[in-house]
Design a protein around this motif. Structure first.
Motif, PDB file in Angstrom:
ATOM      1  N   ALA A   3       0.811  -1.211   0.000  1.00  9.13           N
ATOM      2  CA  ALA A   3       0.000   0.000   0.000  1.00  9.13           C
ATOM      3  C   ALA A   3       0.850   1.270   0.000  1.00  9.13           C
ATOM      4  CB  ALA A   3      -0.933  -0.007   1.209  1.00  9.13           C
ATOM      5  N   ARG A   4       2.103   1.173   0.441  1.00  7.72           N
ATOM      6  CA  ARG A   4       2.992   2.344   0.455  1.00  7.72           C
ATOM      7  C   ARG A   4       3.677   2.568  -0.883  1.00  7.72           C
ATOM      8  NH1 ARG A   4       7.294   2.016   3.060  1.00  7.72           N
ATOM      9  NH2 ARG A   4       7.439  -0.263   2.950  1.00  7.72           N
ATOM     10  N   GLY A   5       3.535   1.593  -1.791  1.00  7.48           N
ATOM     11  CA  GLY A   5       4.177   1.712  -3.096  1.00  7.48           C
ATOM     12  C   GLY A   5       5.532   1.043  -3.167  1.00  7.48           C
ATOM     13  N   ALA A   6       5.847   0.187  -2.213  1.00  8.75           N
ATOM     14  CA  ALA A   6       7.134  -0.508  -2.198  1.00  8.75           C
ATOM     15  C   ALA A   6       7.026  -1.839  -2.938  1.00  8.75           C
ATOM     16  CB  ALA A   6       7.595  -0.735  -0.755  1.00  8.75           C
ATOM     17  N   TRP A   7       8.086  -2.172  -3.689  1.00  7.43           N
ATOM     18  CA  TRP A   7       8.115  -3.394  -4.493  1.00  7.43           C
ATOM     19  C   TRP A   7       9.040  -4.428  -3.853  1.00  7.43           C
ATOM     20  CZ3 TRP A   7       5.084  -3.933  -8.848  1.00  7.43           C
ATOM     21  CH2 TRP A   7       4.535  -2.763  -9.374  1.00  7.43           C
ATOM     22  N   GLU A   8       8.627  -5.698  -3.993  1.00  5.39           N
ATOM     23  CA  GLU A   8       9.403  -6.821  -3.491  1.00  5.39           C
ATOM     24  C   GLU A   8       9.092  -8.034  -4.353  1.00  5.39           C
ATOM     25  OE1 GLU A   8      10.188  -7.751   0.959  1.00  5.39           O
ATOM     26  OE2 GLU A   8       8.524  -9.075   0.369  1.00  5.39           O
ATOM     27  N   LEU A   9      10.125  -8.817  -4.674  1.00  8.27           N
ATOM     28  CA  LEU A   9       9.904 -10.000  -5.508  1.00  8.27           C
ATOM     29  C   LEU A   9      10.590 -11.214  -4.910  1.00  8.27           C
ATOM     30  CD1 LEU A   9      12.614 -10.819  -7.467  1.00  8.27           C
ATOM     31  CD2 LEU A   9      12.092  -8.540  -8.339  1.00  8.27           C
ATOM     32  N   ASP A  10      10.052 -12.387  -5.237  1.00  7.02           N
ATOM     33  CA  ASP A  10      10.644 -13.663  -4.834  1.00  7.02           C
ATOM     34  C   ASP A  10      11.123 -14.394  -6.081  1.00  7.02           C
ATOM     35  OD1 ASP A  10       9.904 -13.122  -2.223  1.00  7.02           O
ATOM     36  OD2 ASP A  10       8.043 -14.287  -2.351  1.00  7.02           O
ATOM     37  N   LEU A  11      12.331 -14.914  -6.016  1.00 14.00           N
ATOM     38  CA  LEU A  11      12.840 -15.745  -7.099  1.00 14.00           C
ATOM     39  C   LEU A  11      12.444 -17.199  -6.852  1.00 14.00           C
ATOM     40  CD1 LEU A  11      16.425 -14.221  -7.463  1.00 14.00           C
ATOM     41  CD2 LEU A  11      14.393 -13.742  -8.860  1.00 14.00           C
ATOM     42  N   SER A  12      12.483 -17.994  -7.896  1.00 17.14           N
ATOM     43  CA  SER A  12      12.115 -19.405  -7.751  1.00 17.14           C
ATOM     44  C   SER A  12      13.092 -20.152  -6.858  1.00 17.14           C
ATOM     45  CB  SER A  12      12.051 -20.069  -9.132  1.00 17.14           C
ATOM     46  OG  SER A  12      13.313 -19.966  -9.789  1.00 17.14           O
ATOM     47  N   THR A  13      14.263 -19.584  -6.629  1.00 21.35           N
ATOM     48  CA  THR A  13      15.259 -20.201  -5.746  1.00 21.35           C
ATOM     49  C   THR A  13      14.935 -19.953  -4.278  1.00 21.35           C
ATOM     50  OG1 THR A  13      16.617 -18.197  -5.894  1.00 21.35           O
ATOM     51  CG2 THR A  13      17.093 -19.962  -7.455  1.00 21.35           C
ATOM     52  N   GLY A  14      13.929 -19.103  -3.994  1.00 21.26           N
ATOM     53  CA  GLY A  14      13.565 -18.788  -2.626  1.00 21.26           C
ATOM     54  C   GLY A  14      14.154 -17.493  -2.121  1.00 21.26           C
ATOM     55  N   VAL A  15      14.930 -16.795  -2.925  1.00 20.01           N
ATOM     56  CA  VAL A  15      15.547 -15.528  -2.528  1.00 20.01           C
ATOM     57  C   VAL A  15      14.556 -14.390  -2.739  1.00 20.01           C
ATOM     58  CG1 VAL A  15      17.422 -13.891  -2.979  1.00 20.01           C
ATOM     59  CG2 VAL A  15      17.850 -16.363  -3.103  1.00 20.01           C
ATOM     60  N   THR A  16      14.413 -13.538  -1.722  1.00 20.88           N
ATOM     61  CA  THR A  16      13.560 -12.352  -1.822  1.00 20.88           C
ATOM     62  C   THR A  16      14.423 -11.137  -2.147  1.00 20.88           C
ATOM     63  OG1 THR A  16      11.931 -13.209  -0.259  1.00 20.88           O
ATOM     64  CG2 THR A  16      11.995 -10.828  -0.558  1.00 20.88           C
ATOM     65  N   VAL A  17      13.953 -10.338  -3.097  1.00 20.57           N
ATOM     66  CA  VAL A  17      14.671  -9.120  -3.498  1.00 20.57           C
ATOM     67  C   VAL A  17      13.807  -7.922  -3.131  1.00 20.57           C
ATOM     68  CG1 VAL A  17      15.746  -7.844  -5.392  1.00 20.57           C
ATOM     69  CG2 VAL A  17      15.771 -10.354  -5.395  1.00 20.57           C
ATOM     70  N   ARG A  18      14.321  -7.043  -2.289  1.00 20.55           N
ATOM     71  CA  ARG A  18      13.592  -5.859  -1.856  1.00 20.55           C
ATOM     72  C   ARG A  18      14.040  -4.665  -2.692  1.00 20.55           C
ATOM     73  NH1 ARG A  18      14.824  -7.001   4.579  1.00 20.55           N
ATOM     74  NH2 ARG A  18      13.606  -8.956   4.720  1.00 20.55           N
ATOM     75  N   LEU A  19      13.067  -4.051  -3.403  1.00 20.82           N
ATOM     76  CA  LEU A  19      13.373  -2.929  -4.290  1.00 20.82           C
ATOM     77  C   LEU A  19      12.923  -1.585  -3.742  1.00 20.82           C
ATOM     78  CD1 LEU A  19      12.404  -4.617  -7.673  1.00 20.82           C
ATOM     79  CD2 LEU A  19      14.712  -4.186  -6.820  1.00 20.82           C
ATOM     80  N   GLY A  20      11.989  -1.584  -2.808  1.00 15.82           N
ATOM     81  CA  GLY A  20      11.545  -0.341  -2.200  1.00 15.82           C
ATOM     82  C   GLY A  20      10.608   0.475  -3.070  1.00 15.82           C
ATOM     83  N   ARG A  21      10.499   1.762  -2.732  1.00 19.82           N
ATOM     84  CA  ARG A  21       9.524   2.644  -3.389  1.00 19.82           C
ATOM     85  C   ARG A  21      10.134   3.529  -4.463  1.00 19.82           C
ATOM     86  NH1 ARG A  21       7.154   5.916   1.468  1.00 19.82           N
ATOM     87  NH2 ARG A  21       9.354   5.754   2.105  1.00 19.82           N
TER      88      ARG A  21
END
Length: 272
Positions: free
Chosen positions: A189-207
């Protein structure tokens, strides 16, 4: 002799220009009008004669999620008139209103049939807990009981389906070249992006500066993940000139905290 001659009052005046109405060839005009009337009458009689009741509706398509009987019922409910007078646009709209129908093509088949060809929606991603998006990022179904597990999972506030889908496609296009697969993408809701790779690693990209952070991830962080994916819990790209890595629990205790791993020197504070 007189000094003046008498005018000849009987002298003829020059003839003026005559205006005449064009002569109509009434015989030819009457024949043309009669021919038009005859053709019109013939056309009306022909249309009436051809406008027979529709005997059957032919349904075509590789049906997986839509039942042919659903299409037939929708078409019958919208069918008005006969073979000639039936409104094909109304039939098409009624069929395309069905949940899993992407588009439909409707045509007449002489002498008394109508053919409807159906193209189903293709689910490209899951939306939220029980929704599905098509290849255009449109929400096509909600409340789905069995969500295909192989589809990427996208999340975001209501109304952001297309935005999240476009971001997913852009990121997957870049990471796919590196052999990485995006399993999930989230927008909070704040506009922050986050993705998960198929390897289980989470990547935080922020707003902010999401594209620039993605560039940095591709250039630097992806190389670190390539050989250590099993040990990495997350990669935090929200630093102005680098990134941090959070290791999994099987690492040594001193390595549990995020470690700054950026290649560019500068401010290491999180920038949102």
């Amino acid at each position: 002799m007189g000094l003046f001659r008498k005018r000849n009052r009987n002298r003829r005046k020059p003839a003026g220009r005559r205006f005449e109405l064009p002569k109509l060839e009434w015989t030819r005009a009457g024949r043309a009008a009669g021919a038009v009337a005859a053709l019109t009458a013939f056309g009306v009689l022909l249309a009436v004669g051809l406008d027979q009741p529709v005997r059957s509706i032919v349904i075509d398509g590789p049906f997986q999620r839509v039942a042919a009987v659903e299409v037939q019922q929708a078409a019958l409910g919208a069918l008005k008139g006969g073979f000639v007078s039936a409104d094909l646009d109304s039939l098409r709209s009624a069929v395309e209103a069905l949940t899993w129908v992407d588009r439909a093509r409707v045509q007449r088949l002489w002498p008394d049939r109508i053919r409807i060809e159906v193209v189903e929606q293709q689910a490209a991603a899951c939306w939220g807990e029980d929704g599905l998006l098509n290849t255009r990022g449109e929400l096509i179904a909600t409340g789905v009981r069995h969500v295909p597990p192989e589809l990427p999972r996208l999340h975001g506030p209501t109304g952001t389906e297309s935005l999240v889908a476009q971001r997913f496609l852009a990121i997957q296009d870049r990471l796919g070249r590196l052999g990485l697969q995006v399993a999930a993408l989230r927008l909070d809701a704040r506009g922050a992006w986050e993705l998960d790779l198929s390897t289980g690693v989470t990547v935080r990209l922020g707003r902010r500066q999401v594209d620039e952070r993605m560039d940095r991830f591709v250039e630097f962080a992806a190389q670190v993940i390539a050989g250590n994916a099993a040990d990495i819990r997350y990669v935090d790209m929200r630093y102005s000139n680098g990134f941090a890595i959070g290791w999994r629990g099987n690492r040594k205790p001193k390595d549990d905290a995020p470690v700054f791993a950026g290649q560019v020197q500068g401010d290491r504070g999180i920038d949102g």
